[in-house]
Design a protein around this motif. Structure first.
Motif, PDB file in Angstrom:
ATOM      1  N   ALA A 128       0.809  -1.225   0.000  1.00 60.92           N
ATOM      2  CA  ALA A 128       0.000   0.000   0.000  1.00 60.92           C
ATOM      3  C   ALA A 128       0.840   1.272   0.000  1.00 60.92           C
ATOM      4  N   ASN A 129       2.003   1.227   0.646  1.00 60.14           N
ATOM      5  CA  ASN A 129       2.814   2.451   0.747  1.00 60.14           C
ATOM      6  C   ASN A 129       3.930   2.523  -0.288  1.00 60.14           C
ATOM      7  N   LEU A 130       3.924   1.610  -1.266  1.00 58.57           N
ATOM      8  CA  LEU A 130       5.003   1.580  -2.247  1.00 58.57           C
ATOM      9  C   LEU A 130       4.626   2.338  -3.516  1.00 58.57           C
ATOM     10  N   ASP A 131       5.649   2.868  -4.187  1.00 57.75           N
ATOM     11  CA  ASP A 131       5.438   3.599  -5.440  1.00 57.75           C
ATOM     12  C   ASP A 131       5.744   2.732  -6.660  1.00 57.75           C
ATOM     13  N   VAL A 132       6.728   1.829  -6.516  1.00 58.37           N
ATOM     14  CA  VAL A 132       7.173   1.001  -7.643  1.00 58.37           C
ATOM     15  C   VAL A 132       7.606  -0.366  -7.105  1.00 58.37           C
ATOM     16  N   ILE A 133       7.350  -1.435  -7.887  1.00 58.14           N
ATOM     17  CA  ILE A 133       7.888  -2.764  -7.593  1.00 58.14           C
ATOM     18  C   ILE A 133       8.924  -3.101  -8.659  1.00 58.14           C
ATOM     19  N   VAL A 134      10.101  -3.567  -8.220  1.00 60.20           N
ATOM     20  CA  VAL A 134      11.140  -4.063  -9.130  1.00 60.20           C
ATOM     21  C   VAL A 134      11.168  -5.580  -9.006  1.00 60.20           C
ATOM     22  N   PHE A 135      11.053  -6.271 -10.134  1.00 58.98           N
ATOM     23  CA  PHE A 135      11.007  -7.735 -10.151  1.00 58.98           C
ATOM     24  C   PHE A 135      12.253  -8.267 -10.845  1.00 58.98           C
ATOM     25  N   ASP A 136      13.007  -9.140 -10.147  1.00 60.30           N
ATOM     26  CA  ASP A 136      14.243  -9.674 -10.726  1.00 60.30           C
ATOM     27  C   ASP A 136      14.479 -11.101 -10.244  1.00 60.30           C
ATOM     28  N   LEU A 137      13.905 -12.077 -10.977  1.00 59.02           N
ATOM     29  CA  LEU A 137      14.098 -13.493 -10.661  1.00 59.02           C
ATOM     30  C   LEU A 137      14.607 -14.223 -11.896  1.00 59.02           C
ATOM     31  N   GLN A 138      15.476 -15.212 -11.663  1.00 60.22           N
ATOM     32  CA  GLN A 138      16.026 -16.025 -12.751  1.00 60.22           C
ATOM     33  C   GLN A 138      15.146 -17.240 -12.982  1.00 60.22           C
ATOM     34  N   ASP A 139      14.416 -17.242 -14.087  1.00 59.04           N
ATOM     35  CA  ASP A 139      13.540 -18.350 -14.455  1.00 59.04           C
ATOM     36  C   ASP A 139      14.352 -19.420 -15.190  1.00 59.04           C
ATOM     37  N   VAL A 140      13.761 -20.636 -15.349  1.00 58.50           N
ATOM     38  CA  VAL A 140      14.423 -21.685 -16.126  1.00 58.50           C
ATOM     39  C   VAL A 140      13.554 -22.173 -17.285  1.00 58.50           C
ATOM     40  N   GLY A 141      12.435 -21.469 -17.544  1.00 58.22           N
ATOM     41  CA  GLY A 141      11.672 -21.734 -18.761  1.00 58.22           C
ATOM     42  C   GLY A 141      10.726 -22.919 -18.715  1.00 58.22           C
ATOM     43  N   CYS A 142      10.324 -23.363 -17.517  1.00 50.07           N
ATOM     44  CA  CYS A 142       9.388 -24.487 -17.387  1.00 50.07           C
ATOM     45  C   CYS A 142       8.153 -24.045 -16.613  1.00 50.07           C
ATOM     46  N   ARG A 143       6.999 -24.493 -17.074  1.00 48.44           N
ATOM     47  CA  ARG A 143       5.742 -24.062 -16.467  1.00 48.44           C
ATOM     48  C   ARG A 143       5.669 -24.416 -14.984  1.00 48.44           C
ATOM     49  N   PHE A 144       6.246 -25.538 -14.575  1.00 48.53           N
ATOM     50  CA  PHE A 144       6.111 -25.937 -13.178  1.00 48.53           C
ATOM     51  C   PHE A 144       7.186 -25.352 -12.269  1.00 48.53           C
ATOM     52  N   ARG A 170      16.001 -11.522 -17.582  1.00 46.48           N
ATOM     53  CA  ARG A 170      17.149 -12.427 -17.522  1.00 46.48           C
ATOM     54  C   ARG A 170      16.967 -13.527 -18.564  1.00 46.48           C
ATOM     55  N   PRO A 171      18.052 -14.160 -19.017  1.00 42.01           N
ATOM     56  CA  PRO A 171      17.953 -15.160 -20.088  1.00 42.01           C
ATOM     57  C   PRO A 171      17.226 -16.421 -19.639  1.00 42.01           C
ATOM     58  N   ASN A 172      16.605 -17.079 -20.589  1.00 41.77           N
ATOM     59  CA  ASN A 172      15.967 -18.371 -20.344  1.00 41.77           C
ATOM     60  C   ASN A 172      16.915 -19.464 -20.824  1.00 41.77           C
ATOM     61  N   PRO A 173      17.479 -20.279 -19.913  1.00 43.22           N
ATOM     62  CA  PRO A 173      18.426 -21.317 -20.338  1.00 43.22           C
ATOM     63  C   PRO A 173      17.768 -22.449 -21.127  1.00 43.22           C
ATOM     64  N   ASN A 174      16.430 -22.518 -21.088  1.00 45.02           N
ATOM     65  CA  ASN A 174      15.694 -23.487 -21.902  1.00 45.02           C
ATOM     66  C   ASN A 174      14.818 -22.780 -22.926  1.00 45.02           C
ATOM     67  N   GLY A 175      15.301 -21.660 -23.415  1.00 46.88           N
ATOM     68  CA  GLY A 175      14.515 -20.859 -24.342  1.00 46.88           C
ATOM     69  C   GLY A 175      14.621 -21.268 -25.790  1.00 46.88           C
ATOM     70  N   PHE A 176      15.339 -22.372 -26.074  1.00 42.70           N
ATOM     71  CA  PHE A 176      15.623 -22.754 -27.455  1.00 42.70           C
ATOM     72  C   PHE A 176      14.585 -23.709 -28.047  1.00 42.70           C
ATOM     73  N   TYR A 177      13.540 -24.051 -27.289  1.00 44.54           N
ATOM     74  CA  TYR A 177      12.483 -24.908 -27.848  1.00 44.54           C
ATOM     75  C   TYR A 177      11.177 -24.701 -27.100  1.00 44.54           C
ATOM     76  N   VAL A 178      10.098 -25.187 -27.695  1.00 47.09           N
ATOM     77  CA  VAL A 178       8.757 -25.148 -27.110  1.00 47.09           C
ATOM     78  C   VAL A 178       8.208 -26.570 -27.198  1.00 47.09           C
ATOM     79  N   PRO A 245      19.484 -21.371  -9.620  1.00 46.05           N
ATOM     80  CA  PRO A 245      18.148 -20.781  -9.562  1.00 46.05           C
ATOM     81  C   PRO A 245      17.284 -21.400  -8.466  1.00 46.05           C
ATOM     82  N   SER A 246      17.640 -22.606  -8.020  1.00 45.32           N
ATOM     83  CA  SER A 246      17.017 -23.242  -6.863  1.00 45.32           C
ATOM     84  C   SER A 246      18.014 -24.259  -6.316  1.00 45.32           C
ATOM     85  N   PRO A 247      17.849 -24.685  -5.052  1.00 42.97           N
ATOM     86  CA  PRO A 247      18.872 -25.542  -4.426  1.00 42.97           C
ATOM     87  C   PRO A 247      19.155 -26.841  -5.162  1.00 42.97           C
TER      88      PRO A 247
END
Length: 399
Positions: A128-144, A170-178, A245-247
């Motif tokens: 409620a008291n914030l002006d801006v949110i900065v989002f910075d997480l490293q994804d790995v390109g999987c829905r789950f 940030r780059p997607n390390p599994n961004g080379f296929y769908v 990106p995770s343990p």
């Protein structure tokens, strides 16, 4: 019949173009340092943060060089009011699925709000008291992988409260296929919110654009979104992440294999949690084939009570498969899943209820149980993947 000379020129051009495209689309393994991340491009987003109250969504991979984003922004006189942390915690030392509580960061004294505890959504009172949110997480390109679900909930909170969101891409390390089955209505959960395939081939910034553009927020709301883009990134890059990106994703091989092996989390198989090779191996005490033997043990910060703890498991080490990435099909490997089902299902219950959540549908499980081949299963995905790829084109920022 005689062909005109011009025909040969066109034919040669067509063949050369297709060969060039095929070569260009082959995955290449690159170091993270070859890419300029959104976080590094401070000259673009710092003016948007000056003299404002800032909330930051971050974890250990949220760095500029070797310095954490939060520390960098504080040194640049940016007023950070709150930190929001996803699954695994702000410091990244909490195992998968374990609840994270709110706390105060001992290094900065800033309050940390957990987005993987009592609440997975951002509460109105917390921003409620914030002006801006900065989002910075490293994804790995999987829905789950839950960071895109956290992203969606943050975007929803920003839309509800009229707060702009600045996403540092940030780059997607599994961004080379769908690839993979499309999530179906009725199978939504925190490990899958949207009708996307398991592997969607987008950076987290591109995914955020899709969330907005496809009206996936409640009531068709839009988040005021600014994306700080990457430089020198292409989708065919398999990027070596310098920070886990995770343990249980300790290296690029585990990240590469994750889309295929995570399905085993909903089966009687182990994926090596509690070993030095998580998401690089699979097996079970009752698996009758495989040349690799491993025994899961408790590993603080990664797996406190892994499946088959203390029991020898027999299976395969797939690290070599990952390292052969240049020659592998650019798709999820279903054969490991299908063949292990054939060997184990006669003697024990193979699938758990978690499997359908991972797949985003019950069709994959039913197809495997019915003895469908990999080709038959893939054929059932074709229409959905084609439609998704057409939609995806609207939101791609690279290549």
């Amino acid at each position: 019949m005689r062909w005109k000379p011009g025909f040969y020129l066109i034919l040669i051009f067509f063949i050369f173009s297709n060969c060039s495209d095929a070569q260009e689309n082959k995955p290449v393994l690159v170091e993270y340092s070859q890419i300029v991340t959104g976080a590094q491009r401070t000259e673009i987003y710092l003016p948007l943060l000056k003299n404002k109250k800032i909330g930051v969504v971050a974890n250990p991979a949220s760095v500029i060089g070797t310095t954490h984003l939060v520390d960098s922004l504080i040194s640049l006189k940016i007023n950070i009011e709150k930190i929001f942390c996803p699954e695994h915690g702000f410091r990244g030392d909490v195992p998968d699925g374990e609840v994270i509580n709110n706390e105060t960061d001992p290094q900065t004294g800033i309050k940390i709000i957990s987005l993987y505890g009592k609440n997975k959504k951002v509460l109105d009172d917390d921003i409620a008291n914030l002006d801006v949110i900065v989002f910075d997480l490293q994804d790995v390109g999987c829905r789950f992988f839950t960071y895109i679900s956290t992203l969606t909930y943050v975007m929803q909170a920003c839309a509800d409260n009229g707060i702009p969101l600045i996403l540092l891409d940030r780059p997607n390390p599994n961004g080379f296929y769908v690839d993979g089955p499309i999530l179906e209505k009725g199978f939504e959960s925190f490990i899958g919110l949207h009708p996307t395939p398991v592997v969607y081939g987008m950076t987290i910034g591109e995914y955020a654009q899709m969330v907005n553009g496809e009206s996936w927020l409640e009531n068709g709301e839009k988040c005021e979104l600014t994306i700080i883009q990457l430089q020198d990134y292409k989708h065919n890059m398999i990027v070596k992440l310098p920070i886990k990106p995770s343990p249980n994703l300790p290296n690029w091989q585990s990240v590469y294999l994750y889309p295929s092996l995570c399905f085993f989390e909903g089966t009687a198989m182990s994926v090596g949690r509690g070993t030095d090779f998580p998401f690089q191996i699979y097996g079970s005490p009752n698996f009758s084939i495989g040349s690799f033997v491993f025994t899961p043990e408790s590993k603080p910060g990664a797996s406190t009570n892994p499946k088959y703890k203390g029991e020898p498991c027999y299976g395969q080490n797939l690290t070599g498969y990952a390292e052969n990435y240049k020659n592998n099909p650019q798709q999820i490997n279903l054969l490991w899943l299908i063949e292990s089902y054939k060997l184990l299902s006669a003697n024990e219950k193979y699938f758990t209820s978690y499997f359908d959540k991972l797949a985003g549908t019950d069709k994959l499980r039913l197809q495997i149980e019915a003895g469908k081949t990999e080709e038959e299963i893939r054929d059932s995905w074709k229409e959905g993947l084609f439609q998704f790829k057409e939609t995806r084109k609207k939101y791609l920022m690279y290549d």
